[in-house]
Scaffold this motif. Structure first.
Motif, PDB file in Angstrom:
ATOM      1  N   VAL A  64      42.496  30.434  85.082  1.00  0.00           N
ATOM      2  CA  VAL A  64      43.603  30.625  86.011  1.00  0.00           C
ATOM      3  C   VAL A  64      43.052  31.096  87.351  1.00  0.00           C
ATOM      4  O   VAL A  64      42.313  32.093  87.416  1.00  0.00           O
ATOM      5  N   VAL A  65      43.390  30.378  88.427  1.00  0.00           N
ATOM      6  CA  VAL A  65      42.894  30.691  89.773  1.00  0.00           C
ATOM      7  C   VAL A  65      44.079  31.037  90.666  1.00  0.00           C
ATOM      8  O   VAL A  65      44.937  30.188  90.922  1.00  0.00           O
ATOM      9  N   PRO A  66      44.198  32.290  91.139  1.00  0.00           N
ATOM     10  CA  PRO A  66      45.339  32.661  91.985  1.00  0.00           C
ATOM     11  C   PRO A  66      45.233  32.072  93.377  1.00  0.00           C
ATOM     12  O   PRO A  66      44.133  31.836  93.882  1.00  0.00           O
ATOM     13  N   THR A  90      40.541  34.201  86.377  1.00  0.00           N
ATOM     14  CA  THR A  90      40.444  34.777  85.039  1.00  0.00           C
ATOM     15  C   THR A  90      40.530  33.661  84.003  1.00  0.00           C
ATOM     16  O   THR A  90      41.308  32.724  84.169  1.00  0.00           O
ATOM     17  N   THR A  91      39.733  33.773  82.944  1.00  0.00           N
ATOM     18  CA  THR A  91      39.745  32.780  81.874  1.00  0.00           C
ATOM     19  C   THR A  91      40.398  33.361  80.628  1.00  0.00           C
ATOM     20  O   THR A  91      40.063  34.472  80.204  1.00  0.00           O
ATOM     21  N   TYR A  92      41.348  32.611  80.059  1.00  0.00           N
ATOM     22  CA  TYR A  92      42.032  33.001  78.826  1.00  0.00           C
ATOM     23  C   TYR A  92      41.627  32.026  77.733  1.00  0.00           C
ATOM     24  O   TYR A  92      41.561  30.808  77.965  1.00  0.00           O
ATOM     25  N   ILE A  93      41.356  32.534  76.548  1.00  0.00           N
ATOM     26  CA  ILE A  93      40.873  31.691  75.456  1.00  0.00           C
ATOM     27  C   ILE A  93      41.834  31.736  74.272  1.00  0.00           C
ATOM     28  O   ILE A  93      42.511  32.733  74.037  1.00  0.00           O
ATOM     29  N   PHE A  94      41.911  30.618  73.545  1.00  0.00           N
ATOM     30  CA  PHE A  94      42.704  30.553  72.324  1.00  0.00           C
ATOM     31  C   PHE A  94      42.093  29.509  71.397  1.00  0.00           C
ATOM     32  O   PHE A  94      41.332  28.643  71.828  1.00  0.00           O
ATOM     33  N   GLU A  95      42.414  29.610  70.110  1.00  0.00           N
ATOM     34  CA  GLU A  95      41.857  28.682  69.130  1.00  0.00           C
ATOM     35  C   GLU A  95      42.773  27.487  68.955  1.00  0.00           C
ATOM     36  O   GLU A  95      43.990  27.633  68.818  1.00  0.00           O
ATOM     37  N   GLY A  96      42.203  26.306  68.971  1.00  0.00           N
ATOM     38  CA  GLY A  96      42.971  25.079  68.792  1.00  0.00           C
ATOM     39  C   GLY A  96      42.419  24.252  67.643  1.00  0.00           C
ATOM     40  O   GLY A  96      41.240  24.363  67.298  1.00  0.00           O
ATOM     41  N   ILE A  97      43.277  23.421  67.043  1.00  0.00           N
ATOM     42  CA  ILE A  97      42.893  22.576  65.924  1.00  0.00           C
ATOM     43  C   ILE A  97      43.034  21.117  66.342  1.00  0.00           C
ATOM     44  O   ILE A  97      44.044  20.728  66.950  1.00  0.00           O
ATOM     45  N   LYS A  98      42.042  20.322  66.026  1.00  0.00           N
ATOM     46  CA  LYS A  98      42.030  18.910  66.401  1.00  0.00           C
ATOM     47  C   LYS A  98      43.276  18.191  65.879  1.00  0.00           C
ATOM     48  O   LYS A  98      43.667  18.344  64.722  1.00  0.00           O
ATOM     49  N   GLY A  99      43.900  17.418  66.776  1.00  0.00           N
ATOM     50  CA  GLY A  99      45.067  16.633  66.397  1.00  0.00           C
ATOM     51  C   GLY A  99      46.400  17.304  66.649  1.00  0.00           C
ATOM     52  O   GLY A  99      47.436  16.628  66.683  1.00  0.00           O
ATOM     53  N   ILE A 119      31.991  39.095  88.307  1.00  0.00           N
ATOM     54  CA  ILE A 119      32.016  38.339  87.058  1.00  0.00           C
ATOM     55  C   ILE A 119      33.465  38.112  86.666  1.00  0.00           C
ATOM     56  O   ILE A 119      34.257  39.052  86.580  1.00  0.00           O
ATOM     57  N   GLU A 120      33.830  36.849  86.464  1.00  0.00           N
ATOM     58  CA  GLU A 120      35.206  36.542  86.096  1.00  0.00           C
ATOM     59  C   GLU A 120      35.514  37.060  84.695  1.00  0.00           C
ATOM     60  O   GLU A 120      34.756  36.806  83.761  1.00  0.00           O
ATOM     61  N   PRO A 121      36.617  37.788  84.544  1.00  0.00           N
ATOM     62  CA  PRO A 121      36.958  38.308  83.215  1.00  0.00           C
ATOM     63  C   PRO A 121      37.407  37.206  82.264  1.00  0.00           C
ATOM     64  O   PRO A 121      37.936  36.179  82.680  1.00  0.00           O
TER      65      PRO A 121
END
Length: 236
Positions: free
Chosen positions: A119-121, A62-71, A43-45
């Motif tokens: 991100v894929v190594p 691995t997947t990294y997440i962050f919050e973004g605002i439109k525009g 399972i990918e972290p």
């Protein structure tokens, strides 16, 4: 004598052959049975990208997440490491792929919500540095060789850098040597990249690494504000 001969002539071999056939059949059936202890799928972290600068070493996607605002305008920069990074919107749209030859993504976010950077190594492991900035555009300056006198084991160079710039410096290294990089200003990030593109080490103002191969190495100098640093590189 004839009776004795008849008695010894009655073979028991058919029973032995029957047993052999049964045993062989059982062995074949056992080999054909599927293994019950199969390894579960990986399972990918998923990790939060809680800071604007991400320094990681990973062995799998691995997947990294962050919050973004439109525009809002986002600059996502990969300035070290051998990998690909895919940017996805909260609704799952792929906005683009970042890799070494195209080291950044710049654009306005189309919606508000949680964005994903997968991100894929390339290879068994990959060390990398990923920058996430709003309203900032990183630029790569052309490679510059570090002047080294023939027979000497160190060299230095003075740079003039504006904000959000990466200056690659090149130097010839041999396998087994130790390279040390020192900047006159500790507010700079410096990194060492191998001839094959692997990120060996990085640090604030200084770094060092043992060289795994012979060839032309790159010293990456990263500045997020105008500065005129002096960079010294030594080989031992």
């Amino acid at each position: 004598m004839m009776m004795a001969k008849t008695a010894f002539a009655s073979p028991v071999a058919p029973k032995i052959e029957t047993i052999d056939r049964i045993a062989t059949s059982e062995i074949r059936e056992t080999i054909k049975k599927p293994a019950t202890d199969s390894a579960p799928p990986k399972i990918e972290p998923i990790k939060p990208m809680s800071t604007s600068e991400l320094r990681e070493t990973i062995k799998q996607s691995t997947t990294y997440i962050f919050e973004g605002i439109k525009g809002r305008e986002l600059t996502l920069s990969l300035w070290a490491g051998q990998l690909t990074a895919e940017l996805y919107t909260p609704s799952g749209e792929n906005l683009g792929v970042i890799e070494k030859r195209d080291n950044q993504w710049v654009g306005k976010l189309p919606e508000s919500g949680i964005y994903r950077v997968r991100v894929v190594p390339k290879g068994e492991t990959s060390s990398f540095v990923l920058e996430r900035d709003f309203n900032a555009k990183w630029t790569y300056k052309p490679d510059r060789p570090i002047p080294v006198t023939f027979g000497d084991n160190e060299g230095s160079i003075r740079l003039k850098m504006s904000g959000y710039q990466v200056q690659p410096l090149t130097i010839q290294g041999k396998r087994g040597q130790t390279m040390r990089v020192t900047a006159s200003n500790k507010n700079l990030d410096v990194a060492i990249e191998s001839p094959s593109g692997q990120l060996l080490d990085q640090g604030e103002g200084q770094t060092f690494a043992q060289l795994p191969e012979s060839g032309v190495y790159r010293v990456l100098v990263v500045s997020n504000r105008p500065i005129r640093p002096s960079i010294r590189v030594s080989l031992q």
